[in-house]
Design a protein around this motif. Structure first.
Motif, mmCIF file in Angstrom:
data_model
loop_
_atom_site.group_PDB
_atom_site.id
_atom_site.type_symbol
_atom_site.label_atom_id
_atom_site.label_comp_id
_atom_site.label_asym_id
_atom_site.label_seq_id
_atom_site.Cartn_x
_atom_site.Cartn_y
_atom_site.Cartn_z
ATOM 1 N N UNK A 77 -24.409 -35.573 -13.347
ATOM 2 C CA UNK A 77 -25.060 -34.529 -12.380
ATOM 3 C C UNK A 77 -26.188 -33.792 -13.145
ATOM 4 N N UNK A 78 -27.260 -33.968 -12.464
ATOM 5 C CA UNK A 78 -28.626 -33.383 -12.816
ATOM 6 C C UNK A 78 -29.164 -32.136 -12.075
ATOM 7 N N UNK A 79 -28.967 -30.930 -12.573
ATOM 8 C CA UNK A 79 -29.311 -29.718 -11.555
ATOM 9 C C UNK A 79 -30.952 -29.959 -11.247
ATOM 10 N N UNK A 80 -31.636 -30.488 -11.844
ATOM 11 C CA UNK A 80 -33.090 -30.551 -11.651
ATOM 12 C C UNK A 80 -33.370 -31.351 -10.190
ATOM 13 N N UNK A 81 -32.600 -32.320 -10.059
ATOM 14 C CA UNK A 81 -32.648 -33.130 -8.628
ATOM 15 C C UNK A 81 -32.150 -32.395 -7.360
ATOM 16 N N UNK B 293 -30.470 -38.233 -5.485
ATOM 17 C CA UNK B 293 -30.167 -39.002 -6.847
ATOM 18 C C UNK B 293 -31.170 -39.811 -7.084
ATOM 19 N N UNK B 294 -30.914 -40.175 -8.707
ATOM 20 C CA UNK B 294 -31.999 -41.165 -9.346
ATOM 21 C C UNK B 294 -30.969 -42.233 -9.755
ATOM 22 N N UNK B 295 -31.358 -43.572 -9.393
ATOM 23 C CA UNK B 295 -30.497 -44.748 -9.674
ATOM 24 C C UNK B 295 -31.550 -45.705 -10.659
ATOM 25 N N UNK C 250 -27.198 -48.390 -17.330
ATOM 26 C CA UNK C 250 -27.657 -47.688 -15.921
ATOM 27 C C UNK C 250 -27.098 -46.402 -15.661
ATOM 28 N N UNK C 251 -27.968 -45.876 -14.963
ATOM 29 C CA UNK C 251 -27.763 -44.460 -14.614
ATOM 30 C C UNK C 251 -27.888 -43.895 -13.204
ATOM 31 N N UNK C 252 -26.588 -43.352 -12.765
ATOM 32 C CA UNK C 252 -26.658 -42.702 -11.412
ATOM 33 C C UNK C 252 -26.491 -41.331 -11.581
ATOM 34 N N UNK C 253 -27.679 -40.550 -11.317
ATOM 35 C CA UNK C 253 -27.908 -39.039 -11.595
ATOM 36 C C UNK C 253 -27.943 -38.508 -10.153
ATOM 37 N N UNK C 254 -27.191 -37.392 -9.812
ATOM 38 C CA UNK C 254 -27.398 -36.640 -8.592
ATOM 39 C C UNK C 254 -27.575 -35.392 -8.781
ATOM 40 N N UNK C 255 -28.309 -34.281 -7.990
ATOM 41 C CA UNK C 255 -28.190 -32.937 -8.040
ATOM 42 C C UNK C 255 -26.822 -32.258 -7.757
#
Length: 543
Positions: A66-70, A75-77, A84-89
């Protein structure tokens, strides 16, 4: 766009070649993403045969964070390297990124078990940056006209999640059936959930399926459905219709109806049966204090089952002939100081608007509830075209756009004779893809009241999940792209590009067993003589 549905905001290729997933690839879940990791192992892991352990010695890993900046659902895949990264707000954003990962793996990643065990899996080395256009990306499923068993509902929640839809509008009650268990009023399901038969065909020469039809969800079924949806970041919005579309409830508890009128017409004690035909029933709830108390009890149990911010109360197509003919209803209207029956309906809706608001919930109803005014927190589902949504947004009310002219998926997709049980208008895949939820007449400030949009699938002519599939797909995929992706103006949308990407998406739908309407034309339909294959009541075929 890598044949993704819905189309993401940005895709960039990091480097040439392919990234590889194999038995040593581990799945590491950061704080708040544990549920997404469970979903990935249960779905992608099961389909690919990859164990996706949380720890291991190999370099290859998928990391969830979890990335609060998003943005909250953004999300960013990133698939460019071994990490490999799956980041989401939020966890929801991470989940939508995981859905994109599944699509990139190919159709076999949508199966329930590996079809080629022992293989490794490859991904393009890309970065996807994405976020939804609207917060309300909905599907209405009508289970009142034709009951869908619980497993079918869970299946549709999975299909919604695969298309990044996040609001399930659960149409639970109508004239033809009551589908949710209410413990304090057991006859609602004991009597109201079954009708004796079902009508098909034209008004002039109706055909009948003489088998009883019915079913309902226990409260534990509802809890399971709501929890299953929540794991997929889908909110379930229940609909309990008042004061019209209520004949099934009146059949169960005749005192809810206008008993003086019904008794005068030969229905002693107000007795009715659950309606076995379609259209708009003339039998509506009586505007009494006892009716209000009864439905307050219903809604108390509904609120315990559904934690959603919004509760839908219907409010549409309330015929007022019984109120006009009822001495008791007229006395009630005069007692309340109301000018006419339209104001009597507004009083009824207003009562539950205040009742829900006092409990921290928000009322939403079909656009007829605008007639007579609404409390500030109430929202409107605009179904009779765009005008109701425009009026509501201009008055400061939140709006969900679902005009029947564009996003009623029970309407037929073709005007040919092979279209099964054609009803309503012809609404093609392109028609849905060119749907624009925000009316251009609204100012920017007014447009902010458009929460999003919803596709509605009514089931008068959709008697089982195979017909639901045929009506929903591929048009639901087009709708999902409209409400997720930042598309240009309708006239400028790349329909050909969407259809090209759909060619790959059909393989995913095949893998999960969706009986969609083929793009080349109507699917040959096995009809039950005298039941299927004939138009039911509705607008003329070419209107």
């Amino acid at each position: 766009m890598m044949d993704l549905i819905p189309a993401p905001l940005r895709v960039t290729r990091d480097r040439r070649g392919l990234a590889r997933l194999d038995a040593d690839t581990r799945l590491e879940a950061g704080p708040g993403t544990e549920g997404v990791a469970r979903w990935l192992r249960a779905t992608v892991g099961a389909a690919t045969g990859l164990p996706l352990p949380g720890h291991g010695d190999g370099e290859s890993r998928i990391r969830l964070a979890v990335d609060p900046a998003l943005p909250p659902e953004g999300y960013r895949l990133a698939l460019g390297g071994p990490d490999r990264l799956i980041a989401g707000g939020s966890a929801a954003g991470v989940f939508w990124g995981a859905q994109t990962l599944r699509q990139l793996l190919g159709p076999d990643a949508f199966r329930r078990a590996p079809v080629r065990p022992g293989r490794h899996w490859e991904l393009p080395k890309i970065t996807v940056e994405d976020e939804p256009r609207f917060r309300w990306r909905g599907l209405l499923l009508d289970v009142a006209r034709h009951f869908m068993p619980k497993e079918g509902v869970l299946r549709y929640l999975d299909l919604m999640a695969a298309h990044k839809l996040n609001v399930f509008h659960f149409h639970l009650t109508d004239d033809q059936g009551w589908r949710v268990e209410i413990l304090r009023h057991p006859r609602l399901t004991a009597i109201g959930s079954w009708r004796s038969r079902t009508k098909f065909g034209h008004r002039a020469s109706p055909l009948w399926d003489e088998r009883p039809h019915g079913g309902f969800y226990t409260q534990d079924d509802i809890r399971e459905i709501v929890a299953y949806a929540a794991e997929r970041h889908i909110t379930v919005v229940p609909e309990i219709d008042v004061p019209g579309h209520s004949q099934a409830a009146i059949a169960a508890y005749p005192e809810l109806g206008n008993t003086d009128v019904l008794s005068a017409r030969g229905r002693e004690g107000g007795a009715l049966s659950v309606w076995d035909t379609w259209g708009i029933s003339p039998h509506v709830l009586a505007p009494t204090e006892d009716t209000l108390r009864f439905y307050e009890g219903v809604f108390e149990e509904v609120l315990e089952l559904f934690p959603s911010e919004f509760v839908h109360v219907g409010g549409d197509e309330c015929l007022k002939d019984e109120w006009r003919a009822s001495p008791a209803a007229q006395a009630r209207r005069r007692e309340l100081g109301l000018a006419d029956e339209d104001e009597l309906q507004s009083w009824f809706i207003g009562h539950f608007d205040r009742w829900l608001s006092a409990r921290g919930r928000r009322l939403i109803g079909w656009d007829e509830i605008l007639e007579g005014g609404l409390a500030p927190g109430a929202a409107v589902s605009s179904w009779r075209g765009r005008s109701g949504g425009i009026a509501a947004a201009r008055a400061g009310h939140d709006v969900v756009m679902c005009p029947e002219q564009q996003v009623y998926l029970d309407h037929r997709q073709h005007d040919g004779p092979d279209e099964p049980v054609p009803i309503g208008y012809v609404r093609t895949l392109e028609d849905v893809y060119r749907f624009e939820p925000v009316p251009p007449e609204l100012t920017p400030a007014q447009a902010r009241h458009v929460l999003g949009a919803q596709a509605n699938l009514w089931t008068e002519a959709t008697e089982d999940h195979t017909r639901v599939d045929y009506q929903a797909f591929p048009r639901l995929a087009a709708f999902a792209e409209v409400v997720w992706s930042g598309l240009p103006a309708p006239a400028e949308r790349d329909v050909a590009g969407f259809e090209r990407r759909m060619a790959a998406h059909y393989g995913r739908l095949d893998a999960v067993g969706v009986g969609y309407r083929p793009p080349s034309g109507p699917r040959p339909w096995q009809r039950r003589p005298g039941v299927l294959g004939r138009p039911i009541d509705g607008p003329p075929p070419n209107r």
